[in-house]
Design an enzyme around this catalytic site. Structure first.
Site, mmCIF file in Angstrom:
data_model
loop_
_atom_site.group_PDB
_atom_site.id
_atom_site.type_symbol
_atom_site.label_atom_id
_atom_site.label_comp_id
_atom_site.label_asym_id
_atom_site.label_seq_id
_atom_site.Cartn_x
_atom_site.Cartn_y
_atom_site.Cartn_z
ATOM 1 N N SER A 1 0.821 -1.204 0.000
ATOM 2 C CA SER A 1 0.000 0.000 0.000
ATOM 3 C C SER A 1 0.857 1.255 0.000
ATOM 4 O O SER A 1 1.851 1.334 0.732
ATOM 5 C CB SER A 1 -0.906 0.025 1.240
ATOM 6 O OG SER A 1 -1.671 -1.152 1.322
ATOM 7 N N ASN B 1 1.660 3.646 3.527
ATOM 8 C CA ASN B 1 1.584 2.787 4.708
ATOM 9 C C ASN B 1 2.978 2.637 5.292
ATOM 10 O O ASN B 1 3.874 2.081 4.648
ATOM 11 C CB ASN B 1 1.006 1.424 4.328
ATOM 12 C CG ASN B 1 0.711 0.545 5.539
ATOM 13 O OD1 ASN B 1 1.357 0.663 6.577
ATOM 14 N ND2 ASN B 1 -0.260 -0.328 5.400
ATOM 15 N N TYR C 1 -11.576 1.787 -3.111
ATOM 16 C CA TYR C 1 -10.260 1.150 -3.174
ATOM 17 C C TYR C 1 -10.366 -0.345 -2.890
ATOM 18 O O TYR C 1 -9.763 -1.174 -3.580
ATOM 19 C CB TYR C 1 -9.308 1.802 -2.183
ATOM 20 C CG TYR C 1 -8.032 1.012 -2.008
ATOM 21 C CD1 TYR C 1 -7.027 1.082 -2.967
ATOM 22 C CD2 TYR C 1 -7.856 0.162 -0.914
ATOM 23 C CE1 TYR C 1 -5.867 0.333 -2.840
ATOM 24 C CE2 TYR C 1 -6.701 -0.579 -0.783
ATOM 25 C CZ TYR C 1 -5.716 -0.491 -1.737
ATOM 26 O OH TYR C 1 -4.586 -1.241 -1.615
ATOM 27 N N LEU D 1 -12.826 -2.433 -3.298
ATOM 28 C CA LEU D 1 -13.432 -3.191 -4.390
ATOM 29 C C LEU D 1 -12.442 -3.430 -5.531
ATOM 30 O O LEU D 1 -12.553 -4.415 -6.258
ATOM 31 C CB LEU D 1 -14.677 -2.467 -4.905
ATOM 32 C CG LEU D 1 -15.874 -2.472 -3.947
ATOM 33 C CD1 LEU D 1 -17.013 -1.641 -4.512
ATOM 34 C CD2 LEU D 1 -16.347 -3.899 -3.666
ATOM 35 N N ALA D 2 -11.472 -2.538 -5.679
ATOM 36 C CA ALA D 2 -10.426 -2.753 -6.684
ATOM 37 C C ALA D 2 -9.467 -3.851 -6.240
ATOM 38 O O ALA D 2 -8.938 -4.608 -7.068
ATOM 39 C CB ALA D 2 -9.666 -1.455 -6.928
ATOM 40 N N GLU D 3 -9.248 -3.967 -4.945
ATOM 41 C CA GLU D 3 -8.299 -4.941 -4.396
ATOM 42 C C GLU D 3 -8.917 -6.315 -4.169
ATOM 43 O O GLU D 3 -8.235 -7.350 -4.260
ATOM 44 C CB GLU D 3 -7.769 -4.403 -3.064
ATOM 45 C CG GLU D 3 -6.713 -5.249 -2.403
ATOM 46 C CD GLU D 3 -6.281 -4.680 -1.063
ATOM 47 O OE1 GLU D 3 -5.074 -4.617 -0.821
ATOM 48 O OE2 GLU D 3 -7.162 -4.318 -0.264
ATOM 49 N N TYR E 1 -0.335 -11.044 3.985
ATOM 50 C CA TYR E 1 -0.468 -9.724 4.597
ATOM 51 C C TYR E 1 -0.022 -9.846 6.040
ATOM 52 O O TYR E 1 0.066 -10.952 6.588
ATOM 53 C CB TYR E 1 -1.916 -9.223 4.495
ATOM 54 C CG TYR E 1 -2.067 -7.734 4.699
ATOM 55 C CD1 TYR E 1 -1.396 -6.838 3.874
ATOM 56 C CD2 TYR E 1 -2.862 -7.224 5.715
ATOM 57 C CE1 TYR E 1 -1.519 -5.472 4.054
ATOM 58 C CE2 TYR E 1 -2.995 -5.857 5.898
ATOM 59 C CZ TYR E 1 -2.325 -4.987 5.075
ATOM 60 O OH TYR E 1 -2.444 -3.635 5.262
#
Length: 241
Positions: free
Chosen positions: A37, A40, A177, A179-181, A201
């Site tokens: 990200s 971040n 954002y 929904l894109a990921e 993650y």
């Protein structure tokens, strides 16, 4: 915390499989997805380099996908004017691209395992579009999934002060954002053309918890989709979400 005991602690990193299916994907060791990200503070160059060294030891191939979309939208939602938001977004994208590239370069010969791609590069690909369409329909149809998405946005905003009047704008930008990921959480093997894949993650998330449940109401992850929590052994989970 993800399920079970740590399955690996090499290179001062620990990995936890999020359920039996994720454990199977981990054992296969075919492919890992690492999302980075922009803006971040967790993703320092040193930490990225360590994470990639860990991944290169345990997976045959790795896709590193860095954020280059919807950043300006979020900055505007947080109260920045459009001009300043655009400049700041460009700066953050340059920074995350530079840090990620340098971290990959530090792998030496193992860098051959890594593909580094911006999020936007997938938007015109048929495989991504198909999953993105399913995701959008599912979020509209399922209150349970929509709630998980909202909790995910709250998770990313944890610790950030958002003025009350801006909360609806920030939530809307955050969901855009997410929904894109989200397609990569649903079917990264199909999108990236691999047999099985683990999304890595540093914390477990509401979306991963949603897909771990056996009775999905409208949207299930691909059977060859896994999730791992991977983080430095000495890192505190509340430090940088």
């Amino acid at each position: 915390m993800a399920d079970g005991q740590p399955v690996d602690s090499a290179d001062a990193f620990q990995a936890y499989a999020s359920g039996p299916r994720s454990q199977e994907v981990w054992d296969q060791g075919e492919h890992a997805v690492i999302g980075v990200s922009a803006g971040n503070s967790y993703f320092t160059q040193d930490r990225l380099a360590g994470l990639l060294r860990w991944a290169a030891r345990h997976f045959a191939t790795i896709d590193v996908i860095y954020t280059d979309v919807h950043i300006d939208t979020m900055l505007v939602a947080l109260g920045n004017d459009a001009g300043h938001a655009a400049k700041l977004a460009k700066s953050q994208i340059r920074d995350v691209r530079r840090r990620t590239r340098r971290a990959v370069e530090r792998l030496g010969a193992s860098a051959e395992k890594v593909r580094m791609q911006p999020m936007s590069s997938f938007f015109e690909r048929a495989e991504y579009q198909a999953v993105r369409s399913r995701v959008g329909e599912a979020v509209d149809a399922s209150e349970r999934l929509a709630t998980a998405c909202k909790e995910m946005v709250h998770h990313f905003l944890d610790g950030r002060e958002v003025p009350g009047e801006r909360v609806p704008h920030v939530m809307g930008a955050g969901l855009e954002y997410l929904l894109a990921e989200l397609p990569f959480f649903v079917d990264s093997p199909g999108i990236l053309g691999v047999g099985s894949s683990a999304v890595c993650y540093h914390v477990s998330t509401p979306i991963v918890e949603y897909f771990k449940e056996p009775d999905h109401d409208v949207l299930s992850a691909a059977p060859n989709q896994g999730y791992l929590v991977v983080r430095p052994a000495a890192w505190s989970a509340g430090a940088d979400a």
